[in-house]
Motif scaffolding. Sequence first.
Motif: not given
Length: 43
Positions: A21-37
Amino acid sequence: MLVAPPDETRSARLDWPGGAVLRQDGATHPGTYIGPVSPGAEG
């Protein structure tokens, strides 16, 4: 991955078969999402 459910003090270790999973803490529109477990869910 470690998951801490709401209102719990202990975390659970879960296998993550999805790869990196790419680190995207500075992204305006992150492309990686993790849904509910959910228990017993398979992706």
